[in-house]
Design an enzyme around this catalytic site. Sequence first.
Site, PDB file in Angstrom:
ATOM      1  N   SER A 124       0.833  -1.205   0.000  1.00 23.60           N
ATOM      2  CA  SER A 124       0.000   0.000   0.000  1.00 23.60           C
ATOM      3  C   SER A 124       0.863   1.248   0.000  1.00 23.60           C
ATOM      4  O   SER A 124       1.935   1.273   0.627  1.00 23.60           O
ATOM      5  CB  SER A 124      -0.857  -0.024   1.263  1.00 23.60           C
ATOM      6  N   TYR A 148      -1.491   0.302  10.527  1.00 23.62           N
ATOM      7  CA  TYR A 148      -1.729  -0.427   9.280  1.00 23.62           C
ATOM      8  C   TYR A 148      -0.530  -0.273   8.329  1.00 23.62           C
ATOM      9  O   TYR A 148       0.016  -1.258   7.822  1.00 23.62           O
ATOM     10  CB  TYR A 148      -3.015   0.089   8.613  1.00 23.62           C
ATOM     11  N   LYS A 152       2.256  -3.121   6.921  1.00 22.50           N
ATOM     12  CA  LYS A 152       2.553  -3.410   5.511  1.00 22.50           C
ATOM     13  C   LYS A 152       4.055  -3.266   5.241  1.00 22.50           C
ATOM     14  O   LYS A 152       4.656  -4.069   4.517  1.00 22.50           O
ATOM     15  CB  LYS A 152       1.763  -2.463   4.594  1.00 22.50           C
TER      16      LYS A 152
END
Length: 333
Positions: A124, A148, A152
């Site tokens: 991402s 988050y 990643k």
Amino acid sequence: MKVLVTGGCGYVGSNIVAALGAHGYTIGILDNLATSSHAVVADLQAKVDAQLAFFETDVTDREALKDAVKVFSPEVVIHCAGLKSIADSWHNPLAYFNVNVAGTINLLEAMEQAGCSRLIFSSSATVYGDPEFLPITEDHPLVPINPYGRSKLMAEAVMHDWQRAADGRGVAALRYFNPVGAHHDYLLGDNPKTPANNLFPIICQVLAGQKDSLSILGDDYPTPDGTGERDYIHVTDLSEAHIRAIAKTATPAFLVLNIGTGKPSSVKQVIAQFERHSNVPITTRIEAKRPGDVATSFASNERSLDMLGDYVGKTIEDAVASSLQAAGLKQQS
Ligand code: UDP
């Protein structure tokens, strides 16, 4: 060629499965059905012109994952399974590290055991954090600003070290900007079981009468119309990028590619597109900025276009029209 898609019942994963089917791959889907259901699997099976092997498995279940990967024995894994809500990651950081990082470690162990050395990862643009310059290139500093994004980035680091630890391993980490839209035949839209946080699904909910209004989260950003700008990439173009990346994983390397259009659109521009295509005015309310939101984010897609060829075939208008269609909303003809 056998390709296993983890998270293959999710929004991005199911669109990748559709693309793999159209390209004649032998497909395995591994999913815990946390955000989908057996009906999604049946629906995919009915629509994809290929026999699907389905494994109802959680990536945090190490032994079950090993068994599934061994049974299917893929040549390439596309790893989409993961948690993806920035807001949720603040409340449940350990879940994010467990699923997104430990789950990745489990997957790599399972691949090793099954003799699989090729991987494509759903990464991402969140790994970049606040843009220091635009467009964002792959060499931009990596300073994620939420759990988050950190999960990643950690997963990418694990894969990179795994890739260089033995000969013959090929990994492509695809850093998605904002995937939107739906597949024109399959109608595999972003229709989460959990509450929607993203702009496109929320607008569809407003148009469907499930919500009274759309909150515009900040209208005093330093952008031309004051609202946030993002790089919205059509999910079928994103899927196509994965199909093209498969060949790249045959070369031992750790490849990092931004997947985006290279063009920003503002919240107000997106709203205007939805109003134009639906011919329904959208009630909006200006609200406070979401913590951690940046004003503008868009990709430099030079490297990915160079490596994969031009995978950006669709426009934001196509994405809006297909989102309306997938949500069962009438379009202006
Ligand atoms: N946004 C908004 N209202 C919403 C949800 C999102 O105005 O209810 C804005 C958000 O501030 C951002 C853009 O829409 O500028 C895209 O948000 P999304 O959550 O879809 O993607 P992300 O912010 O994760 O890139």
